[in-house]
Design an enzyme around this catalytic site. Structure first.
Site, short mmCIF file in Angstrom:
data_model
loop_
_atom_site.label_atom_id
_atom_site.label_comp_id
_atom_site.label_asym_id
_atom_site.label_seq_id
_atom_site.Cartn_x
_atom_site.Cartn_y
_atom_site.Cartn_z
N PRO A 137 0.82 -1.22 0.00
CA PRO A 137 0.00 0.00 0.00
C PRO A 137 0.86 1.27 0.00
O PRO A 137 0.51 2.27 -0.61
CB PRO A 137 -0.81 -0.11 1.29
N SER A 141 6.68 1.47 -6.77
CA SER A 141 7.79 1.81 -7.65
C SER A 141 9.14 1.67 -6.94
O SER A 141 10.11 1.19 -7.52
CB SER A 141 7.67 3.27 -8.13
N ARG A 265 9.28 -7.59 -19.21
CA ARG A 265 8.87 -6.29 -19.79
C ARG A 265 8.40 -6.38 -21.25
O ARG A 265 7.35 -5.83 -21.58
CB ARG A 265 10.05 -5.32 -19.67
N GLU A 380 4.19 -3.48 -13.47
CA GLU A 380 5.57 -3.91 -13.71
C GLU A 380 6.48 -2.75 -14.11
O GLU A 380 7.25 -2.85 -15.07
CB GLU A 380 5.60 -5.05 -14.73
N THR A 382 6.12 1.64 -13.82
CA THR A 382 5.33 2.67 -14.51
C THR A 382 6.14 3.29 -15.65
O THR A 382 7.35 3.09 -15.74
CB THR A 382 4.95 3.80 -13.53
C1 FAD Z 1 -4.16 -3.95 -12.64
C2 FAD Z 1 -2.95 -4.04 -11.77
C3 FAD Z 1 -2.39 -5.28 -11.47
C4 FAD Z 1 -1.28 -5.39 -10.65
N1 FAD Z 1 -0.78 -6.63 -10.34
C5 FAD Z 1 0.27 -6.74 -9.47
C6 FAD Z 1 0.76 -8.02 -9.04
O1 FAD Z 1 0.26 -9.07 -9.44
N2 FAD Z 1 1.79 -8.06 -8.16
C7 FAD Z 1 2.38 -6.93 -7.68
O2 FAD Z 1 3.30 -7.04 -6.89
N3 FAD Z 1 1.93 -5.71 -8.05
C8 FAD Z 1 0.89 -5.58 -8.92
N4 FAD Z 1 0.42 -4.33 -9.29
C9 FAD Z 1 1.01 -3.13 -8.72
C10 FAD Z 1 1.92 -2.37 -9.67
O3 FAD Z 1 3.07 -3.08 -9.93
C11 FAD Z 1 2.20 -1.00 -9.02
O4 FAD Z 1 0.98 -0.30 -9.02
C12 FAD Z 1 3.25 -0.21 -9.72
O5 FAD Z 1 4.50 -0.78 -9.54
C13 FAD Z 1 3.32 1.23 -9.20
O6 FAD Z 1 3.38 1.28 -7.82
P1 FAD Z 1 2.36 2.17 -6.99
O7 FAD Z 1 1.03 1.88 -7.49
O8 FAD Z 1 2.60 2.00 -5.56
O9 FAD Z 1 2.70 3.67 -7.41
P2 FAD Z 1 3.82 4.59 -6.75
O10 FAD Z 1 5.07 3.86 -6.66
O11 FAD Z 1 3.26 5.20 -5.54
O12 FAD Z 1 3.96 5.70 -7.88
C14 FAD Z 1 3.04 6.77 -7.97
C15 FAD Z 1 3.47 7.66 -9.13
O13 FAD Z 1 4.78 8.16 -8.88
C16 FAD Z 1 5.59 7.95 -10.00
N5 FAD Z 1 6.99 7.80 -9.60
C17 FAD Z 1 7.49 7.01 -8.63
N6 FAD Z 1 8.83 7.14 -8.57
C18 FAD Z 1 9.17 8.04 -9.51
C19 FAD Z 1 10.42 8.60 -9.96
N7 FAD Z 1 11.57 8.23 -9.41
N8 FAD Z 1 10.38 9.48 -10.97
C20 FAD Z 1 9.22 9.86 -11.54
N9 FAD Z 1 8.02 9.36 -11.16
C21 FAD Z 1 8.00 8.47 -10.16
C22 FAD Z 1 5.03 6.70 -10.63
O14 FAD Z 1 5.38 6.61 -11.99
C23 FAD Z 1 3.54 6.94 -10.45
O15 FAD Z 1 3.11 7.78 -11.46
C24 FAD Z 1 -0.69 -4.21 -10.12
C25 FAD Z 1 -1.23 -2.96 -10.45
C26 FAD Z 1 -2.36 -2.86 -11.26
C27 FAD Z 1 -2.91 -1.51 -11.60
#
Ligand code: FAD
Lengths: 399, 347
Positions: A137, A141, A265, A380, A382
């Site tokens: 939660p 990233s 990827r 996998e 963003t």
């Molecule tokens: C449909 C779906 C299925 C999924 N399935 C899985 C799964 O099976 N297993 C699993 O482990 N995860 C899963 N995920 C999670 C997914 O891997 C994460 O949502 C993703 O890695 C982004 O993490 P976060 O949502 O916490 O966003 P955050 O990490 O909070 O990022 C929020 C925003 O900040 C940006 N950001 C972060 N760091 C930087 C930086 N250094 N520079 C610029 N921008 C930045 C990101 O690009 C994003 O726009 C799933 C997600 C979805 C939507």
């Protein structure tokens, strides 16, 4: 140089197409209409097993690991993956099988673990799923900063934390959970653990309501003092993280996870292409049926779709080809993923305009694709993270 | 002389509608969406404050306000829930066709009964989005989608005129891609008697201009809502040791989204001022609509993107904004037709 697909693979694509059209597309539409994944006893899953799906790429005790997700190299798996995503991306994840964690298990698990965790997927008696839990939660990233902890207790590990958006988690036989066994060491303290369904402390499953890709469950869950046997630690059965010294060796858990994501990827990019190609085909069909093709604005859009889609596809094929050649493809794989996901989004967005008010009805395939495709620039890694990866390679962007 | 400020009256209107939308609508947006309607209490409060008859002339019991007031109200409502905005404003853009062609008489005859009867809705449909046959004063045809669950009065606007229909329509509920709080249906007219009709291409263009501005200002609100929500989120969520907003990759995206919203707002206000001053605002309204739709292609998906995985989940409003901004952009003839109208003046 040759950009053609050979006859043998073309035949496999054709088989995939038949299956996709007959089974996958209707199943995906059904789930989308219901706003929920198909139940585990849905006849589709049985048929999927009978069709030969749901099986592991592992060939049994002592076998050499197969390459690519279908055993014939990355290129082939990407091409077949694109075709199946064309019919429904959500169903490709909903399908029974080891799925996402398979690559990492094949690369890092001990033989005993492969037998225990992949064995049931050799000839599955029923639809079986596995799951890979990285995201938390508090963040997905920043993979080095996960908060889920693993603590050693005699011959057990005790896991505490929370994960979210995890594909197939509540229906999985086991979940490969990423946790930190030594927080002081940061990313090198990270390990992956097999957590079996039913383990006390594993619970609080909540299936999220999503904008799209409703065909598979994305689930949050908690680990509360969840006790698992020591040999459920991926790869290093029986060895505690504390015992392993710093440096290269101890960061294996983190590195192997990341290398799995790197390898997958091109597959994610290919699924974005599959969705975009479906949107293109639907757009062309709609434009023809409504006598719109001669309208210059409509034609401009269709031309743009075709051109960008071809460029994206070639980019993805190149990254897969490089992987098969054993050559570095970090830049190409990230480039292909971000380019394909963003172009696919643009195509679906503009395709909605082509439909006009029909797009707002909520019952046209393009409308579903518009909702589905957004996730491909998030999962996998963003789009921003792909750019960071490329930036490190191309301009030495500091961490 | 140049002045970007609002007068006191308009400021009061904006403050009032902002409080209403934040306090009364915001907490219920997902309920309205799943119920496909806005609850009666909220509707009554909206009406009590006079927002359901904002542009209706004072002589007919309305507030008699103009286009600028309308776009300001729509921006505030759109920022919270454009579907609820449509459900609450039961005359909607049908008002503009009645006003342009039939003046006070038509408004008294057709518009007033709508606002005076709880729940009734008027809908404006464009002939270009639909197929109609007219025979012996009766109209038959189908409209693929309207953002409404009721159609007590149907006003059909073409390039050259308008027709009004009260009976003989039937609605088929649809899931709808967005704007579900407004209801969502396809509309069928079967030998529906035309109870009024007018011909005048100039007035048709004026009515369409206002209707477009109506849609563009709701869209502006949605885009502002998504941009602001994601900006705040980015200031509070951390990754790699700092707020995600402080990574340049996101910071630049956020500032570009902010800029896009402002460009839409300025063009919407520009067109509204032109219309209120009695100038021909058709080109400007079409341009504002095009700008809003183009911005929505960029802001809709990126509002989701900034929240990462959370953005894709229905716990947050950005996925809703992505769907609703798309639906609004398809409304009122869509972007291609607006672009044609915005460019027509170059000929
Ligand atoms: C449909 C779906 C299925 C999924 N399935 C899985 C799964 O099976 N297993 C699993 O482990 N995860 C899963 N995920 C999670 C997914 O891997 C994460 O949502 C993703 O890695 C982004 O993490 P976060 O949502 O916490 O966003 P955050 O990490 O909070 O990022 C929020 C925003 O900040 C940006 N950001 C972060 N760091 C930087 C930086 N250094 N520079 C610029 N921008 C930045 C990101 O690009 C994003 O726009 C799933 C997600 C979805 C939507």
């Amino acid at each position: 140089m040759d950009f053609e697909i050979d006859k043998e693979l073309r035949r496999e694509i054709e088989e995939t197409r038949e299956w996709g059209e007959r089974e996958v597309r209707p199943a995906g539409l059904e789930a989308d209409r219901n706003g929920a994944p198909l139940p585990i006893d849905h006849p589709y899953f049985r048929r999927y097993l009978e069709h030969g799906g749901g099986r592991t790429r592992w060939h049994g005790p002592g076998a050499e690991p197969a390459r690519g997700s279908s055993g014939g190299g990355v290129l082939k798996s990407v091409i077949i993956g694109e075709e199946i995503s064309y019919w429904d991306r959500g169903m490709t994840i909903a399908n029974p099988g080891v799925g996402l964690p398979e690559g990492i298990v094949l690369a890092s698990a001990t033989e005993e673990q492969k037998e225990r965790f992949l064995g049931p997927f050799l000839k599955p008696d029923r639809p079986r799923w596995a799951s890979f839990a990285l995201t938390e939660p508090g963040g997905g990233s920043d993979t080095a900063n996960f908060k889920t902890r693993a603590r050693r207790d005699g011959k057990h590990w005790i896991l505490t934390g929370a994960k979210c958006f995890i594909g197939n988690a509540s229906r999985a036989d086991w979940i490969l959970v990423q946790a930190n066994a030594d927080p002081e060491k940061g990313r090198s303290g990270q390990r992956a653990f097999f957590v079996e369904q039913g383990t006390p402390g594993l619970g609080g499953f909540k299936i999220e309501k999503k904008m799209g890709l409703k065909a598979y469950e994305s689930t949050s869950f908690t680990l509360e003092e969840c006790r698992i046997p020591e040999n459920n630690l991926l790869g290093e059965a029986g060895r505690s993280a504390e015992k392993s010294d710093g440096g290269e060796k101890s960061s294996k858990g983190y590195k192997s996870t990341m290398s799995t994501l790197n390898a997958s990827r091109p597959g994610v990019a290919a699924s974005a292409i599959g969705i975009a190609r479906a949107a293109l085909d639907e757009s062309i069909a709609f434009a023809r049926a409504n006598d719109l093709v001669k309208q210059v604005r409509v034609r401009d859009r269709l031309e743009l779709f075709q051109r960008k889609l071809r460029a994206a596809w070639l980019m993805v094929l190149k990254s897969a080809w490089l992987a098969d050649q054993g050559k570095p493809n970090i830049v190409e794989a990230s480039m292909g993923k971000v380019y394909a996901a963003e172009i696919a989004q643009d195509i679906a967005t503009l395709a909605m305009e082509l439909l006009g008010v029909v797009g707002a009805r909520g019952d046209h395939l393009i409308e579903k694709l518009y909702r589905d495709v957004k996730a491909l620039n998030i999962v996998e890694g963003t789009g921003q993270i792909q750019r960071v990866i490329m930036g490190r390679q191309l301009v030495g962007l500091p961490r | 002389m140049i002045d970007f400020s609002l007068n006191e009256d308009l400021e009061l209107i904006v403050d009032t509608i902002r409080s209403f939308s934040n306090e009364r609508v915001l907490p219920k947006i997902r309920t309205f969406e799943s119920d496909r309607r806005v609850d009666g209490e909220v509707s009554r409060e909206f009406a009590m404050a006079g927002f359901d008859r904002l542009e209706l002339p004072e002589s007919l019991g309305g507030s008699g306000l103009g286009m600028l007031a309308r776009v300001l109200v729509n921006e505030e409502m759109g920022a919270v829930d454009p579907g609820a905005a449509l459900a609450l404003d039961r005359l909607g853009p049908a008002f503009y066709a009645l006003e342009a062609f039939g003046g006070l008489n038509a408004l008294a005859q057709f518009a007033r009964p709508i606002v005076e009867t709880e729940g009734k809705r008027a809908v404006l449909v464009l002939e270009s989005d639909s197929t109609f046959d007219v025979e012996h004063g009766r109209v038959s045809g189908a409209v693929p989608w309207i953002p409404s669950g009721r159609a007590d009065l149907v006003v059909i606007l073409s390039d050259t005129g308008a027709r009004v229909v009260e009976h003989g329509s039937s609605l088929q509920p649809l899931r709808g891609s967005g704007l579900r709080a407004a209801g969502s249906a396809s509309l069928r007219l079967e030998h529906a008697p035309v109870i009024a009709q007018w011909q005048d291409p100039r007035k048709a263009a004026q009515a369409l201009a206002k209707a477009r501005l109506y849609a563009a200002s709701l869209l502006l609100g949605v885009l502002r809502g998504a941009s602001e929500f994601s900006r705040n989120y980015a200031m509070n969520r951390e990754a790699f040791g700092r707020p995600i907003a402080h990574h340049q990759g996101l910071a630049f995206l956020i500032v570009d989204m902010y800029t896009a919203v402002e460009s839409v707002r300025l063009l919407v206000h520009d067109a509204a001022l032109k219309i209120d001053s009695g100038e021909d605002g058709t080109q400007h309204a079409a341009a504002a609509f095009v700008e809003a739709v183009e911005a929505s292609r960029f802001i809709g998906p990126n509002g989701v993107q900034i929240l990462g995985g959370h953005g894709f989940m229905q716990d947050y409003p950005v996925e809703k904004a992505m769907r609703e901004s798309r639906a609004l952009g398809l409304w009122m003839g869509g972007i291609d037709r607006a672009r044609d109208d915005a460019g027509k003046f170059l000929e």
